[in-house]
Scaffold this motif. Sequence first.
Motif, short mmCIF file in Angstrom:
data_model
loop_
_atom_site.label_atom_id
_atom_site.label_comp_id
_atom_site.label_asym_id
_atom_site.label_seq_id
_atom_site.Cartn_x
_atom_site.Cartn_y
_atom_site.Cartn_z
N GLU A 138 -13.75 9.03 2.63
CA GLU A 138 -12.87 8.63 1.39
C GLU A 138 -13.56 9.67 0.39
O GLU A 138 -14.76 9.76 0.37
CB GLU A 138 -13.50 7.22 1.16
CG GLU A 138 -12.65 6.85 -0.09
CD GLU A 138 -13.19 5.43 -0.45
OE1 GLU A 138 -13.10 4.95 -1.72
OE2 GLU A 138 -13.60 4.74 0.45
N THR A 162 -6.85 5.88 -4.21
CA THR A 162 -7.94 6.38 -3.28
C THR A 162 -7.46 7.54 -2.48
O THR A 162 -6.34 7.51 -1.83
CB THR A 162 -8.67 5.37 -2.49
OG1 THR A 162 -9.16 4.18 -3.34
CG2 THR A 162 -9.80 5.78 -1.79
N CYS A 163 -8.20 8.54 -2.62
CA CYS A 163 -7.76 9.82 -1.78
C CYS A 163 -8.76 9.92 -0.33
O CYS A 163 -9.97 9.62 -0.44
CB CYS A 163 -8.15 11.04 -2.64
SG CYS A 163 -6.96 11.31 -3.81
N TYR A 216 -4.72 12.80 1.94
CA TYR A 216 -3.48 11.78 1.60
C TYR A 216 -4.27 10.81 0.68
O TYR A 216 -5.43 10.56 0.33
CB TYR A 216 -2.88 11.33 2.52
CG TYR A 216 -3.66 10.35 3.46
CD1 TYR A 216 -3.94 8.99 3.09
CD2 TYR A 216 -4.38 10.70 4.67
CE1 TYR A 216 -4.80 8.19 3.91
CE2 TYR A 216 -5.40 10.22 5.41
CZ TYR A 216 -5.44 8.74 4.92
OH TYR A 216 -6.50 7.96 5.94
N SER A 217 -3.36 10.28 -0.22
CA SER A 217 -3.93 9.14 -1.25
C SER A 217 -3.26 7.68 -0.90
O SER A 217 -2.04 7.73 -0.38
CB SER A 217 -3.54 9.38 -2.57
OG SER A 217 -2.28 9.42 -2.98
N GLU A 218 -3.80 6.56 -0.88
CA GLU A 218 -3.58 5.22 -0.61
C GLU A 218 -3.72 4.57 -2.07
O GLU A 218 -4.95 4.34 -2.27
CB GLU A 218 -3.95 4.64 0.53
CG GLU A 218 -3.52 5.18 1.92
CD GLU A 218 -4.18 4.39 3.21
OE1 GLU A 218 -4.80 3.59 2.97
OE2 GLU A 218 -3.34 4.60 4.18
N ASP A 219 -2.74 4.22 -2.68
CA ASP A 219 -2.86 3.73 -4.04
C ASP A 219 -3.65 4.66 -4.94
O ASP A 219 -3.27 5.84 -5.16
CB ASP A 219 -3.53 2.18 -3.84
CG ASP A 219 -2.75 1.35 -3.08
OD1 ASP A 219 -1.50 1.27 -3.37
OD2 ASP A 219 -3.35 0.54 -2.54
N MET A 279 0.78 -1.10 0.03
CA MET A 279 -0.05 0.04 0.08
C MET A 279 0.84 1.30 0.04
O MET A 279 1.62 1.42 0.88
CB MET A 279 -0.97 0.14 1.10
CG MET A 279 -2.03 0.76 1.17
SD MET A 279 -2.99 0.69 2.46
CE MET A 279 -4.40 -0.58 2.39
N SER A 280 0.92 1.98 -0.93
CA SER A 280 1.46 3.40 -1.37
C SER A 280 0.64 4.54 -0.66
O SER A 280 -0.47 4.72 -1.14
CB SER A 280 1.93 3.55 -2.53
OG SER A 280 2.49 4.80 -2.69
N ARG A 281 1.43 5.17 0.24
CA ARG A 281 0.54 6.37 0.68
C ARG A 281 1.37 7.38 0.45
O ARG A 281 2.56 7.74 0.51
CB ARG A 281 0.50 6.39 2.35
CG ARG A 281 -0.26 7.62 2.91
CD ARG A 281 -0.26 7.62 4.45
NE ARG A 281 -0.85 8.50 5.03
CZ ARG A 281 -1.69 8.80 6.05
NH1 ARG A 281 -2.22 7.55 6.64
NH2 ARG A 281 -2.23 9.82 6.57
N THR A 287 1.12 12.14 0.60
CA THR A 287 0.41 13.23 1.23
C THR A 287 0.13 14.13 -0.06
O THR A 287 1.13 14.72 -0.72
CB THR A 287 1.68 14.01 2.18
OG1 THR A 287 1.56 13.00 3.22
CG2 THR A 287 0.59 15.06 2.65
#
Length: 78
Positions: free
Chosen positions: A52, A34-35, A29-32, A1-3, A5
């Motif tokens: 989300e 999704t913000c 922030y975004s994870e993959d 999982m890539s986070r 900012t």
Amino acid sequence: MSRATIQEWTESAVPLKFDQHRDVRYTVYSEDETCFLELRAPEDDTHIHTLELPAGMKLDRMSYEVLLRYVLLDVVAA
């Protein structure tokens, strides 16, 4: 999982109803793909809510501040 900012922690006084306001800290922030918009209390870092954001919704700072008000009104009402 890539986070990643999108916006660093920012403090804001969000206007509510009837001359009330709530002080919050928020980050985006975004994870993959999704913000998320995360809200915390500034005095003790208590988690308030994480929203989300819809796909592709990346806004400027003022737009996030408007969104904060609606999120807080919904959370306070719940």
